[in-house]
Design a protein around this motif. Structure first.
Motif, PDB file in Angstrom:
ATOM      1  N   GLY A  60       4.752   4.365   2.982  1.00  0.00           N
ATOM      2  CA  GLY A  60       3.826   3.574   2.172  1.00  0.00           C
ATOM      3  C   GLY A  60       3.010   4.393   1.202  1.00  0.00           C
ATOM      4  N   GLN A  61       2.896   5.694   1.446  1.00  0.00           N
ATOM      5  CA  GLN A  61       2.160   6.552   0.520  1.00  0.00           C
ATOM      6  C   GLN A  61       2.863   6.655  -0.836  1.00  0.00           C
ATOM      7  OE1 GLN A  61      -0.891   7.603   1.677  1.00  0.00           O
ATOM      8  NE2 GLN A  61      -0.189   6.317   3.384  1.00  0.00           N
ATOM      9  N   PHE A  62       4.173   6.342  -0.845  1.00  0.00           N
ATOM     10  CA  PHE A  62       4.949   6.429  -2.087  1.00  0.00           C
ATOM     11  C   PHE A  62       5.349   5.042  -2.600  1.00  0.00           C
ATOM     12  CE2 PHE A  62       5.723  10.073   0.635  1.00  0.00           C
ATOM     13  CZ  PHE A  62       5.504  11.149  -0.210  1.00  0.00           C
ATOM     14  N   ALA A  63       4.968   4.001  -1.864  1.00  0.00           N
ATOM     15  CA  ALA A  63       5.437   2.650  -2.176  1.00  0.00           C
ATOM     16  C   ALA A  63       4.795   2.104  -3.447  1.00  0.00           C
ATOM     17  CB  ALA A  63       5.153   1.710  -1.003  1.00  0.00           C
ATOM     18  N   MET A  64       5.477   1.132  -4.034  1.00  0.00           N
ATOM     19  CA  MET A  64       4.986   0.449  -5.221  1.00  0.00           C
ATOM     20  C   MET A  64       4.976  -1.052  -4.933  1.00  0.00           C
ATOM     21  SD  MET A  64       7.319   2.482  -8.030  1.00  0.00           S
ATOM     22  CE  MET A  64       8.825   1.922  -7.236  1.00  0.00           C
TER      23      MET A  64
END
Length: 497
Positions: free
Chosen positions: A427-431
Motif C-alpha cells: 500500500g505504500q506504493f499503491a495508487m
C-alpha cells in the motif's frame, strides 16, 4: 487433544464407513477451499469494495481458526469430536452466507471470521477416524483422506476459475454454503460419535486475550499509515494489543490446563519446528496473494505487470503449482527418515525463496510465472510435509499429539499476520483512481517479494544457527507409539494447503 487410544480393534469396511471416509475427504477439502477461494478472488474483491485492506480477507479466516483450534480441541474432549465438528461446520456455513450477501467490506470480514471456524475440523477429522474406525482399516482410510485431498487440490483451481468467471466472487461464497450444507448432514449420517470423554478445563479467557490482542495489533498495523504511525490511536492499539498478549502469556504459564502450553517451546527441536513452520506458512500466504494479482491483472492497466488471464486460465498456473506440491509431499514421505525433517524443511524454504524472487521480479510471461509457481509448489510440499517429522524427532512419543497441536497454533497464528503486513507494504506504493479503486504498481509486487524473501532468510538463519538441533536434543531413534495429528493447513501456495 487426548492421545488415548480408542480405536476399534475389529471390523472392516462397510458401506457406511466408505461414505464416512468420502465425507471426511470432502470436509478436509472444504477447509482448504475456504482459503483458496478468496486467494484467487482477492483482486476482484478489493476492486469491488475499493479497499486496500485485502489482507484481512485471509487474516480473518486464519486468525479465528488459529485461536479456536486448541479451544475446540478441549471442547471436543468434553462433548465429543463429531459434535464439535458439526458446530464448526454450521458456524462456517453462517459465515459463508454472510460473505455471499455482504453489502460492505466490514460485513465481509465478519463473514470470513466465522468461516474460519471450519479449520478445527481438519484435526478433528483425523482424531475422530482414529477413535471410531476399525484398527485394520485406519491406516488405509487416513492415507486415502490425505491423498484424496491432494488429488482434489489439482482440480480445485479449475473449479474456482469457472465459478469466478461465471458467477463472480459472491458465487464462490455461495458454493461454499452449498458445500457445507451437504457435508453437515452427511457427517451425522455416516460417522459415529467417539465414545471418549475427557474432563478438561477450558480457558475461554485465555482464548479471548490471544485473539483480541493479536487482532488489535494487526488493526494498528493495517491502519497505521492512515491514522499516522505516531498517533495516539495507532500507539494505543499497539499498547492494548501487546498488553493483552502479555496477559495471555502470563495466564498460560499459570493456568492448570492452558490453551497453549508455552513451556514446550523450551525444547530446541520443537522451537525449530515452530519457527520454520511459521516461516513456511507465513510466506506461502504471501505468494498466494501476489500470484493471482500478476496473473489476473490486464497488461493494459499500465502497472508494469499483468498476464490478463481469466480466472479459468489462471488455473493453468495454480493447478501445476498444486501438483508440484503434492509430488514433493510424497518425496518427503520417502526421504524423511533418511534425510531428516529439518534438512527437508531448509530445502523447502530455499525453493520458496527462489520461487518468491522469481515471482516478484521475473513475471513478464506465462512461462516465467509458471516456473515461479512450480518452485513455490515444490517448496511448499517439502516444507509442509517435513513438519510432522520434525515434531516426531523432537517430542516424546506420549506427547506428540499435544505438542503437534501447540506447534500448529504457533505457525497458524504467525501466518495470520503476514497478509495484513503484505498489503501495508504494498500500500505504500499503491495508487487510487478517481472512483476509489486501489491499484498496485510493479513496485508493490517487488516490495512484497522482498518482504517474503526477508522472512525466509531470517527463518533459514535461525534454523542454521541458534536453533540448530544438536544430537542430544533429538528424539530420533525412539519409535513413537503414535504419530502426531497431521498439521492443520491454513495457508498455502494459492491452494491454501
Amino acid at each position: 487433544m487426548s492421545t488415548t487410544d480408542t480405536t476399534v480393534e475389529t471390523g472392516g469396511w462397510t458401506p457406511r464407513l466408505v461414505f464416512s471416509m468420502v465425507t471426511m475427504v470432502m470436509i478436509l477439502e472444504g477447509t482448504a477451499l475456504g482459503f483458496s477461494l478468496v486467494s484467487t478472488a482477492l483482486p476482484a474483491i478489493t476492486t469491488h469494495f475499493k479497499t486496500d485492506q485485502g489482507g484481512w480477507l485471509l487474516t480473518g479466516f486464519i486468525l479465528s481458526g488459529a485461536v479456536l483450534c486448541p479451544l475446540v480441541g478441549k471442547l471436543a474432549d468434553i462433548h465429543g469430536k463429531r459434535r464439535m465438528m458439526i458446530v464448526c461446520l454450521l458456524a462456517s456455513t453462517v459465515g459463508s452466507v454472510i460473505a455471499t450477501v455482504a453489502p460492505t467490506f466490514g460485513v465481509l470480514i465478519v463473514g470470513r471470521l466465522l468461516q474460519g471456524i471450519v479449520l478445527p475440523t481438519m484435526f478433528l477429522s483425523y482424531s475422530l477416524m482414529r477413535d471410531v474406525y476399525p484398527r485394520r482399516i485406519l491406516p488405509l482410510a487416513s492415507a486415502v483422506a490425505m491423498t484424496g485431498t491432494g488429488v482434489f487440490s489439482i482440480g480445485v483451481p479449475f473449479l474456482i476459475g469457472w465459478l469466478l468467471d461465471n458467477w463472480g466472487f459472491r458465487g464462490l461464497f455461495a458454493f461454499d454454503v452449498l458445500w457445507m450444507a451437504i457435508l453437515t448432514p452427511l457427517l451425522l449420517l455416516t460417522t459415529a460419535e467417539t465414545p471418549l470423554r475427557v474432563p478438561s478445563r477450558v480457558d475461554f479467557l485465555g482464548a479471548g486475550m490471544l485473539g483480541s490482542g493479536l487482532g488489535i495489533v494487526l488493526l494498528g498495523i493495517s491502519f497505521g499509515s492512515t491514522w499516522g504511525w505516531g498517533s495516539v490511536t495507532t500507539l494505543g492499539a499497539f499498547a492494548v494489543g501487546l498488553l493483552l498478549m502479555a496477559g495471555f502469556v502470563r495466564r498460560s504459564l499459570n493456568f492448570p490446563e492452558p490453551l497453549v502450553d508455552l513451556r514446550i517451546f523450551t525444547r530446541r527441536p520443537i522451537l525449530l519446528a515452530a519457527v520454520t513452520a511459521a516461516t513456511a506458512y507465513g510466506t506461502t500466504g504471501l505468494s498466494g496473494s501476489m500470484s493471482p494479482m500478476i496473473g489476473l491483472t490486464p497488461s493494459e492497466a499500465g502497472l508494469g505487470y499483468g498476464l490478463g488471464m481469466t480466472a479459468s486460465e489462471y488455473a493453468m498456473i495454480s493447478a501445476p503449482q498444486s501438483m508440484a506440491m503434492v509430488i514433493m509431499g510424497i518425496v518427503v514421505g520417502k526421504l524423511l527418515n533418511r534425510v531428516g525433517g529439518a534438512t527437508m524443511m531448509k530445502i523447502g524454504l530455499l525453493l520458496l525463496l527462489v520461487g518468491g524472487l522469481q515471482l516478484g521480479f521475473n513475471h513478464g510471461s506465462y512461462l516465467q510465472v509458471l516456473i515461479a509457481a512450480l518452485l513455490l509448489g515444490a517448496g511448499t510440499g517439502l516444507a509442509y510435509g517435513s513438519i510432522p517429522g520434525m515434531v516426531i524427532a523432537g517430542a516424546p512419543a506420549d506427547k506428540q499429539g499435544s505438542i503437534a497441536g501447540m506447534v500448529q497454533v504457533s505457525y497458524s497464528g504467525f501466518s495470520s499476520t503476514t497478509p495484513v503486513i503484505l498489503f501495508v507494504i504494498m500500500g505504500q506504493f499503491a495508487m487510487r483512481t478517481p472512483d476509489g479503486t486501489v491499484l498496485y504498481p510493479e513496485s508493490s509486487i517487488n516490495a512484497g517479494a522482498l518482504f517474503m524473501a526477508g522472512l525466509i532468510v531470517i527463518g533459514l538463519l535461525l534454523a542454521s544457527t541458534v536453533l540448530r538441533v544438536r544430537k542430544q536434543d533429538s528424539m530420533i531413534g525412539k519409535v513413537p507409539d503414535s504419530l502426531p495429528e497431521p498439521p492443520t493447513v491454513v495457508a498455502g501456495a494459492d491452494g491454501g494447503r
